[in-house]
Design a protein around this motif. Structure first.
Motif, PDB file in Angstrom:
ATOM      1  N   GLN A 198      82.976  14.858  -7.346  1.00  0.00           N
ATOM      2  CA  GLN A 198      82.475  13.501  -7.553  1.00  0.00           C
ATOM      3  C   GLN A 198      81.498  13.062  -6.470  1.00  0.00           C
ATOM      4  O   GLN A 198      80.847  12.027  -6.604  1.00  0.00           O
ATOM      5  CB  GLN A 198      83.641  12.506  -7.601  1.00  0.00           C
ATOM      6  N   GLY A 199      81.432  13.809  -5.388  1.00  0.00           N
ATOM      7  CA  GLY A 199      80.540  13.447  -4.289  1.00  0.00           C
ATOM      8  C   GLY A 199      80.980  12.174  -3.595  1.00  0.00           C
ATOM      9  O   GLY A 199      80.161  11.330  -3.223  1.00  0.00           O
ATOM     10  N   CYS A 200      82.293  12.044  -3.421  1.00  0.00           N
ATOM     11  CA  CYS A 200      82.815  10.842  -2.757  1.00  0.00           C
ATOM     12  C   CYS A 200      83.888  11.240  -1.757  1.00  0.00           C
ATOM     13  O   CYS A 200      84.297  12.392  -1.677  1.00  0.00           O
ATOM     14  CB  CYS A 200      83.347   9.851  -3.792  1.00  0.00           C
ATOM     15  N   ALA A 201      84.341  10.259  -1.001  1.00  0.00           N
ATOM     16  CA  ALA A 201      85.355  10.497   0.023  1.00  0.00           C
ATOM     17  C   ALA A 201      86.715  10.772  -0.609  1.00  0.00           C
ATOM     18  O   ALA A 201      87.030  10.265  -1.698  1.00  0.00           O
ATOM     19  CB  ALA A 201      85.456   9.291   0.949  1.00  0.00           C
ATOM     20  N   LEU A 202      87.513  11.572   0.076  1.00  0.00           N
ATOM     21  CA  LEU A 202      88.871  11.872  -0.379  1.00  0.00           C
ATOM     22  C   LEU A 202      89.670  10.581  -0.558  1.00  0.00           C
ATOM     23  O   LEU A 202      90.426  10.438  -1.534  1.00  0.00           O
ATOM     24  CB  LEU A 202      89.560  12.805   0.624  1.00  0.00           C
ATOM     25  N   GLY A 203      89.488   9.635   0.347  1.00  0.00           N
ATOM     26  CA  GLY A 203      90.202   8.362   0.249  1.00  0.00           C
ATOM     27  C   GLY A 203      89.866   7.595  -1.028  1.00  0.00           C
ATOM     28  O   GLY A 203      90.725   6.932  -1.610  1.00  0.00           O
ATOM     29  N   THR A 204      88.626   7.716  -1.481  1.00  0.00           N
ATOM     30  CA  THR A 204      88.214   7.060  -2.718  1.00  0.00           C
ATOM     31  C   THR A 204      88.933   7.678  -3.909  1.00  0.00           C
ATOM     32  O   THR A 204      89.409   6.971  -4.806  1.00  0.00           O
ATOM     33  CB  THR A 204      86.689   7.177  -2.900  1.00  0.00           C
ATOM     34  N   VAL A 205      89.032   8.991  -3.906  1.00  0.00           N
ATOM     35  CA  VAL A 205      89.751   9.691  -4.977  1.00  0.00           C
ATOM     36  C   VAL A 205      91.213   9.263  -4.979  1.00  0.00           C
ATOM     37  O   VAL A 205      91.780   8.942  -6.030  1.00  0.00           O
ATOM     38  CB  VAL A 205      89.622  11.223  -4.817  1.00  0.00           C
ATOM     39  N   LYS A 206      91.823   9.251  -3.807  1.00  0.00           N
ATOM     40  CA  LYS A 206      93.233   8.855  -3.708  1.00  0.00           C
ATOM     41  C   LYS A 206      93.438   7.432  -4.217  1.00  0.00           C
ATOM     42  O   LYS A 206      94.404   7.151  -4.933  1.00  0.00           O
ATOM     43  CB  LYS A 206      93.718   8.958  -2.257  1.00  0.00           C
ATOM     44  N   SER A 207      92.542   6.539  -3.849  1.00  0.00           N
ATOM     45  CA  SER A 207      92.638   5.149  -4.269  1.00  0.00           C
ATOM     46  C   SER A 207      92.513   5.028  -5.788  1.00  0.00           C
ATOM     47  O   SER A 207      93.309   4.342  -6.440  1.00  0.00           O
ATOM     48  CB  SER A 207      91.565   4.313  -3.585  1.00  0.00           C
ATOM     49  N   ASN A 208      91.518   5.708  -6.355  1.00  0.00           N
ATOM     50  CA  ASN A 208      91.332   5.652  -7.800  1.00  0.00           C
ATOM     51  C   ASN A 208      92.541   6.210  -8.544  1.00  0.00           C
ATOM     52  O   ASN A 208      92.993   5.635  -9.539  1.00  0.00           O
ATOM     53  CB  ASN A 208      90.067   6.408  -8.218  1.00  0.00           C
ATOM     54  N   LEU A 209      93.074   7.319  -8.052  1.00  0.00           N
ATOM     55  CA  LEU A 209      94.244   7.916  -8.693  1.00  0.00           C
ATOM     56  C   LEU A 209      95.452   6.993  -8.565  1.00  0.00           C
ATOM     57  O   LEU A 209      96.187   6.783  -9.539  1.00  0.00           O
ATOM     58  CB  LEU A 209      94.538   9.287  -8.080  1.00  0.00           C
ATOM     59  N   HIS A 210      95.637   6.420  -7.394  1.00  0.00           N
ATOM     60  CA  HIS A 210      96.755   5.503  -7.175  1.00  0.00           C
ATOM     61  C   HIS A 210      96.701   4.329  -8.157  1.00  0.00           C
ATOM     62  O   HIS A 210      97.705   3.987  -8.783  1.00  0.00           O
ATOM     63  CB  HIS A 210      96.746   4.979  -5.735  1.00  0.00           C
TER      64      HIS A 210
END
Length: 86
Positions: A57-69
């Protein structure tokens, strides 16, 4: 020896509830914001790691975690409501 107990016949009502729950979850997944839906699908359908999703996705790991959460939290809400209705 004691013979095994016969398996109970499946309750048609259980199948109906499961089908309705699946339908409700699919509708709610479709309503998720685009990024949440993508992350949820990549993680739980495609089996990608969070790091792989972030790279893809070309984004930060924290962004992925937040979206999944947030996606999972929303789906849990739907399931909780379904449980109280059944």
């Amino acid at each position: 020896p004691i013979p095994p107990a016969p398996e109970a016949a499946p309750d048609p009502g259980d199948a109906l509830v499961e089908s309705e729950t699946t339908d409700a979850l699919q509708r709610e997944i479709a309503r998720l914001p685009h990024q949440q839906r993508i992350v949820l699908t990549l993680r739980h359908v495609r089996g990608l790691s969070l790091a792989e999703i972030a790279e893809l996705q070309g984004c930060a790991l924290g962004t992925v975690k937040s979206n999944l959460h947030h996606a999972v939290a929303r789906l849990k809400e739907v399931l909780a409501v379904r449980r109280t209705e059944v």
